[in-house]
Design an enzyme around this catalytic site. Structure first.
Site, PDB file in Angstrom:
ATOM      1  N   ASN A 115      20.881   5.531  -7.180  1.00  0.00           N
ATOM      2  CA  ASN A 115      20.204   6.831  -7.192  1.00  0.00           C
ATOM      3  C   ASN A 115      20.982   7.795  -6.293  1.00  0.00           C
ATOM      4  O   ASN A 115      20.862   7.753  -5.077  1.00  0.00           O
ATOM      5  CB  ASN A 115      18.765   6.639  -6.694  1.00  0.00           C
ATOM      6  CG  ASN A 115      17.975   7.940  -6.712  1.00  0.00           C
ATOM      7  OD1 ASN A 115      18.529   9.017  -6.972  1.00  0.00           O
ATOM      8  ND2 ASN A 115      16.685   7.834  -6.432  1.00  0.00           N
ATOM      9  N   ARG A 164      20.173   6.830 -12.016  1.00  0.00           N
ATOM     10  CA  ARG A 164      19.129   7.838 -12.160  1.00  0.00           C
ATOM     11  C   ARG A 164      19.767   9.188 -12.502  1.00  0.00           C
ATOM     12  O   ARG A 164      20.686   9.640 -11.824  1.00  0.00           O
ATOM     13  CB  ARG A 164      18.362   7.969 -10.861  1.00  0.00           C
ATOM     14  CG  ARG A 164      17.322   9.038 -10.953  1.00  0.00           C
ATOM     15  CD  ARG A 164      16.469   9.077  -9.731  1.00  0.00           C
ATOM     16  NE  ARG A 164      15.413  10.042  -9.909  1.00  0.00           N
ATOM     17  CZ  ARG A 164      14.719  10.541  -8.905  1.00  0.00           C
ATOM     18  NH1 ARG A 164      14.970  10.144  -7.674  1.00  0.00           N
ATOM     19  NH2 ARG A 164      13.779  11.407  -9.141  1.00  0.00           N
ATOM     20  N   HIS A 214       9.738  13.413 -12.506  1.00  0.00           N
ATOM     21  CA  HIS A 214       9.032  12.232 -11.975  1.00  0.00           C
ATOM     22  C   HIS A 214       8.589  11.294 -13.108  1.00  0.00           C
ATOM     23  O   HIS A 214       7.666  10.503 -12.938  1.00  0.00           O
ATOM     24  CB  HIS A 214       7.773  12.611 -11.172  1.00  0.00           C
ATOM     25  CG  HIS A 214       8.030  13.339  -9.898  1.00  0.00           C
ATOM     26  ND1 HIS A 214       7.176  14.301  -9.437  1.00  0.00           N
ATOM     27  CD2 HIS A 214       9.022  13.230  -8.978  1.00  0.00           C
ATOM     28  CE1 HIS A 214       7.630  14.775  -8.278  1.00  0.00           C
ATOM     29  NE2 HIS A 214       8.757  14.146  -7.988  1.00  0.00           N
ATOM     30  N   HIS A 255       1.484  12.304  -8.652  1.00  0.00           N
ATOM     31  CA  HIS A 255       2.618  11.914  -7.809  1.00  0.00           C
ATOM     32  C   HIS A 255       2.700  12.953  -6.700  1.00  0.00           C
ATOM     33  O   HIS A 255       3.093  14.095  -6.931  1.00  0.00           O
ATOM     34  CB  HIS A 255       3.898  11.884  -8.654  1.00  0.00           C
ATOM     35  CG  HIS A 255       5.138  11.537  -7.881  1.00  0.00           C
ATOM     36  ND1 HIS A 255       5.840  10.364  -8.074  1.00  0.00           N
ATOM     37  CD2 HIS A 255       5.797  12.215  -6.918  1.00  0.00           C
ATOM     38  CE1 HIS A 255       6.876  10.336  -7.250  1.00  0.00           C
ATOM     39  NE2 HIS A 255       6.879  11.452  -6.545  1.00  0.00           N
ATOM     40  N   ARG A 279       8.453  23.657  -1.570  1.00  0.00           N
ATOM     41  CA  ARG A 279       8.494  24.454  -2.810  1.00  0.00           C
ATOM     42  C   ARG A 279       7.145  25.106  -3.074  1.00  0.00           C
ATOM     43  O   ARG A 279       6.095  24.507  -2.815  1.00  0.00           O
ATOM     44  CB  ARG A 279       8.857  23.554  -3.996  1.00  0.00           C
ATOM     45  CG  ARG A 279      10.320  23.237  -4.085  1.00  0.00           C
ATOM     46  CD  ARG A 279      10.598  22.189  -5.160  1.00  0.00           C
ATOM     47  NE  ARG A 279      10.805  20.872  -4.590  1.00  0.00           N
ATOM     48  CZ  ARG A 279      10.900  19.745  -5.280  1.00  0.00           C
ATOM     49  NH1 ARG A 279      10.777  19.759  -6.591  1.00  0.00           N
ATOM     50  NH2 ARG A 279      11.080  18.595  -4.670  1.00  0.00           N
ATOM     51  N   ARG A 335       2.135  14.842   7.656  1.00  0.00           N
ATOM     52  CA  ARG A 335       1.606  14.222   8.882  1.00  0.00           C
ATOM     53  C   ARG A 335       1.622  15.205  10.048  1.00  0.00           C
ATOM     54  O   ARG A 335       0.661  15.304  10.802  1.00  0.00           O
ATOM     55  CB  ARG A 335       2.421  12.968   9.243  1.00  0.00           C
ATOM     56  CG  ARG A 335       2.099  11.782   8.371  1.00  0.00           C
ATOM     57  CD  ARG A 335       3.135  10.715   8.491  1.00  0.00           C
ATOM     58  NE  ARG A 335       4.424  11.171   7.928  1.00  0.00           N
ATOM     59  CZ  ARG A 335       5.428  10.363   7.638  1.00  0.00           C
ATOM     60  NH1 ARG A 335       5.327   9.085   7.873  1.00  0.00           N
ATOM     61  NH2 ARG A 335       6.550  10.837   7.122  1.00  0.00           N
ATOM     62  N   GLY A 389       0.245  10.530  -1.759  1.00  0.00           N
ATOM     63  CA  GLY A 389      -0.766   9.893  -2.620  1.00  0.00           C
ATOM     64  C   GLY A 389      -1.082   8.470  -2.191  1.00  0.00           C
ATOM     65  O   GLY A 389      -2.231   8.029  -2.231  1.00  0.00           O
ATOM     66  N   GLU A 390      -0.041   7.752  -1.719  1.00  0.00           N
ATOM     67  CA  GLU A 390      -0.249   6.348  -1.333  1.00  0.00           C
ATOM     68  C   GLU A 390      -0.811   6.205   0.075  1.00  0.00           C
ATOM     69  O   GLU A 390      -1.475   5.222   0.381  1.00  0.00           O
ATOM     70  CB  GLU A 390       1.099   5.588  -1.391  1.00  0.00           C
ATOM     71  CG  GLU A 390       1.622   5.399  -2.792  1.00  0.00           C
ATOM     72  CD  GLU A 390       3.101   5.001  -2.818  1.00  0.00           C
ATOM     73  OE1 GLU A 390       3.573   4.382  -1.841  1.00  0.00           O
ATOM     74  OE2 GLU A 390       3.771   5.300  -3.817  1.00  0.00           O
ATOM     75  N   ASN A 391      -0.534   7.200   0.932  1.00  0.00           N
ATOM     76  CA  ASN A 391      -0.806   7.006   2.362  1.00  0.00           C
ATOM     77  C   ASN A 391      -1.861   7.906   2.975  1.00  0.00           C
ATOM     78  O   ASN A 391      -2.212   7.728   4.145  1.00  0.00           O
ATOM     79  CB  ASN A 391       0.487   7.186   3.159  1.00  0.00           C
ATOM     80  CG  ASN A 391       1.500   6.113   2.849  1.00  0.00           C
ATOM     81  OD1 ASN A 391       1.211   4.938   3.012  1.00  0.00           O
ATOM     82  ND2 ASN A 391       2.660   6.510   2.364  1.00  0.00           N
ATOM     83  N   GLU A 439      10.038   3.302  -8.935  1.00  0.00           N
ATOM     84  CA  GLU A 439      10.920   3.815  -9.973  1.00  0.00           C
ATOM     85  C   GLU A 439      12.122   2.900 -10.201  1.00  0.00           C
ATOM     86  O   GLU A 439      12.581   2.743 -11.329  1.00  0.00           O
ATOM     87  CB  GLU A 439      11.410   5.219  -9.568  1.00  0.00           C
ATOM     88  CG  GLU A 439      10.274   6.224  -9.575  1.00  0.00           C
ATOM     89  CD  GLU A 439      10.583   7.483  -8.767  1.00  0.00           C
ATOM     90  OE1 GLU A 439      10.481   7.414  -7.531  1.00  0.00           O
ATOM     91  OE2 GLU A 439      10.913   8.506  -9.369  1.00  0.00           O
TER      92      GLU A 439
HETATM   93  P1  ADP Z   1      10.199  11.838  -1.499  1.00  0.00           P
HETATM   94  O1  ADP Z   1      10.496  10.426  -1.946  1.00  0.00           O
HETATM   95  O2  ADP Z   1       9.943  12.781  -2.619  1.00  0.00           O
HETATM   96  O3  ADP Z   1      11.123  12.379  -0.455  1.00  0.00           O
HETATM   97  P2  ADP Z   1       7.807  10.706  -0.426  1.00  0.00           P
HETATM   98  O4  ADP Z   1       7.186  10.182  -1.657  1.00  0.00           O
HETATM   99  O5  ADP Z   1       8.425   9.732   0.517  1.00  0.00           O
HETATM  100  O6  ADP Z   1       8.822  11.856  -0.763  1.00  0.00           O
HETATM  101  O7  ADP Z   1       6.701  11.551   0.356  1.00  0.00           O
HETATM  102  C1  ADP Z   1       6.988  12.255   1.519  1.00  0.00           C
HETATM  103  C2  ADP Z   1       5.683  12.820   2.063  1.00  0.00           C
HETATM  104  O8  ADP Z   1       4.751  11.765   2.295  1.00  0.00           O
HETATM  105  C3  ADP Z   1       5.820  13.592   3.373  1.00  0.00           C
HETATM  106  O9  ADP Z   1       5.175  14.843   3.273  1.00  0.00           O
HETATM  107  C4  ADP Z   1       5.062  12.713   4.360  1.00  0.00           C
HETATM  108  O10 ADP Z   1       4.402  13.506   5.301  1.00  0.00           O
HETATM  109  C5  ADP Z   1       4.041  12.040   3.491  1.00  0.00           C
HETATM  110  N1  ADP Z   1       3.529  10.806   4.113  1.00  0.00           N
HETATM  111  C6  ADP Z   1       4.173   9.653   4.304  1.00  0.00           C
HETATM  112  N2  ADP Z   1       3.364   8.780   4.984  1.00  0.00           N
HETATM  113  C7  ADP Z   1       2.194   9.427   5.219  1.00  0.00           C
HETATM  114  C8  ADP Z   1       0.963   9.092   5.882  1.00  0.00           C
HETATM  115  N3  ADP Z   1       0.779   7.895   6.431  1.00  0.00           N
HETATM  116  N4  ADP Z   1      -0.004  10.027   5.894  1.00  0.00           N
HETATM  117  C9  ADP Z   1       0.166  11.221   5.342  1.00  0.00           C
HETATM  118  N5  ADP Z   1       1.282  11.597   4.726  1.00  0.00           N
HETATM  119  C10 ADP Z   1       2.292  10.718   4.654  1.00  0.00           C
END
Ligand code: ADP
Length: 379
Positions: A11, A65, A154, A182, A215, A259, A307-309, A358
């Site tokens: 990638n 990718r 995505h 996403h 953005r 964060r 979304g995950e965290n 991915e």
């Molecule tokens: P990319 O792969 O597009 O660079 P990510 O999917 O890694 O981005 O997402 C980055 C974002 O996820 C950042 O804004 C970061 O603050 C947020 N993030 C990561 N961990 C946490 C968390 N524990 N709580 C809130 N936001 C989080």
């Protein structure tokens, strides 16, 4: 029995190179690494330094990718000279990404010409969208002659979480209506109907749709000449504002990292609070759009960094969707780490957190192409 093969997933991003090495078909991750802050003329060297550490002679498949596949690529393909020409032609839609993806492809082909090189496109999954989703209401000739339309991005991530949602819900994807969110530093939402992308929030470029880390997402296009005027800049300067100085960063005036923005908001910073409110309200409204587009939904998926965290964001986005049958289980939402359901058992709509992967989709695509091309598999 399917033969074991080492598949390298490469990638090349706009300033980084990441790789993962898998053993397929067992999906075993052998190694992974990434290099950051790479300048345009350093990619070949970066790839060479990655390849030095790999058992390269054993790698038979390399998956690359590619960000923009336009209308030409509806699925992953074996990279030929014609494919490279088309990726190059599509650089006008993704000037920061496609040229670098091509540099990566050519460097890898030079270092490992014996391997099967496969391109996996961020846009491919969205090629099932109908014209009522992908057309802009501008003169039709711009679409016909110049390809101005919505492509969406995505796609590999949305496809992965769709397949996992089907497995988790134990309902075939041909029967499922899903909204996939996403939410990372880039943000996109996709309406998925019966296993296919029906509509998605990003557009001809990844600037469109929701508010993101830096953005703006969708704005009134009439703002652009006005920014040029007040900043005393040209179109490049105005686009820079929308790409690099907007979103969470622009509204909070503090950071593009959620964060940091949340921490400041908790300390009472009103602009940080506003940035979060706007970010989550736009997501909430977009889910509303897709509830209409899909005539209701069976599942909502949260994936990527935020979304995950972030249970807080998920909670804010879902609050006020009870009318549509979306009922969160607050404890499950707070506690879920990794994959899981976060809706109440009584919720008609299932809400899921699904960490995206991915690279695994890319490895699987490339391996499938390899084994279904007997002349290649036989060497
Ligand atoms: P990319 O792969 O597009 O660079 P990510 O999917 O890694 O981005 O997402 C980055 C974002 O996820 C950042 O804004 C970061 O603050 C947020 N993030 C990561 N961990 C946490 C968390 N524990 N709580 C809130 N936001 C989080």
């Amino acid at each position: 029995m399917q033969e074991r093969q080492l598949v390298l997933v490469l990638n090349c991003g706009s300033s980084s190179v990441k790789y993962k090495l898998y053993e397929m078909p067992g999906r075993k991750l052998i190694s992974s690494d990434y290099l950051e802050q790479i300048k345009r003329d350093e990619y070949e060297k970066a790839i060479a330094s990655i390849f030095e550490k790999l058992p390269l002679d054993d790698v038979s498949i390399i998956a690359h990718r590619v960000v923009h596949g336009g209308e030409a690529f509806k699925q992953s393909v074996i990279i030929t000279d014609e494919v490279k020409q088309e990726i190059d032609r599509l650089s006008r839609f993704a000037p920061l990404h496609n040229p670098i993806n091509l540099i990566g492809i050519e460097a890898a082909q030079k270092l490992r010409p014996e391997a099967l090189h496969v391109a996996v496109f961020d846009t491919a999954f969205h090629q099932t969208m109908p014209p009522s989703s992908y057309l802009y209401a501008i003169p039709y000739e711009y679409y016909e002659k110049y390809g101005i339309r919505k492509y969406g991005f995505h796609g590999t991530s949305h496809r992965y979480v769709m397949n996992r949602a089907q497995e988790m819900m134990e309902i075939p994807k041909e029967k499922l209506r899903l909204i996939s969110c996403h939410i990372g530093s880039g943000v996109s939402i996709t309406a998925i109907r019966y296993g296919e992308s029906l509509d998605t929030s990003m557009g001809m470029t990844p600037l469109a749709g929701l508010s993101m880390g830096t953005r703006s997402g969708n704005i009134d296009p009439g703002i652009i000449p006005y920014i040029e005027e007040i900043e005393g800049t040209d179109i490049t300067g105005a686009m820079d504002v929308l790409n690099k100085r907007s979103g969470l960063l622009g509204v909070s005036g503090h950071s593009n990292d959620l964060r940091d923005v949340m921490k400041k908001a908790e300390e009472g910073d009103l602009r940080c609070q506003l940035a979060i409110d706007l970010f989550t309200t736009l997501l909430h409204k977009h889910i509303g759009l897709y509830l209409a587009r899909l005539n209701g939904v069976d599942g909502i998926i949260f994936t990527a960094g935020i979304g995950e965290n972030s249970p807080e964001v998920r909670q804010m986005v879902c609050a006020g969707l009870e009318f549509a049958g979306v009922i969160l289980d607050n404890e499950a939402n707070r506690k879920t780490k990794g994959e899981g359901f976060i809706s109440s058992p009584y919720s008609p709509v299932k809400v899921m957190v699904i960490p995206t992967n991915e690279e695994l989709v890319m490895a699987t695509d490339a391996y499938q192409i390899y084994i279904s091309s007997p002349e290649i598999a036989l060497g």
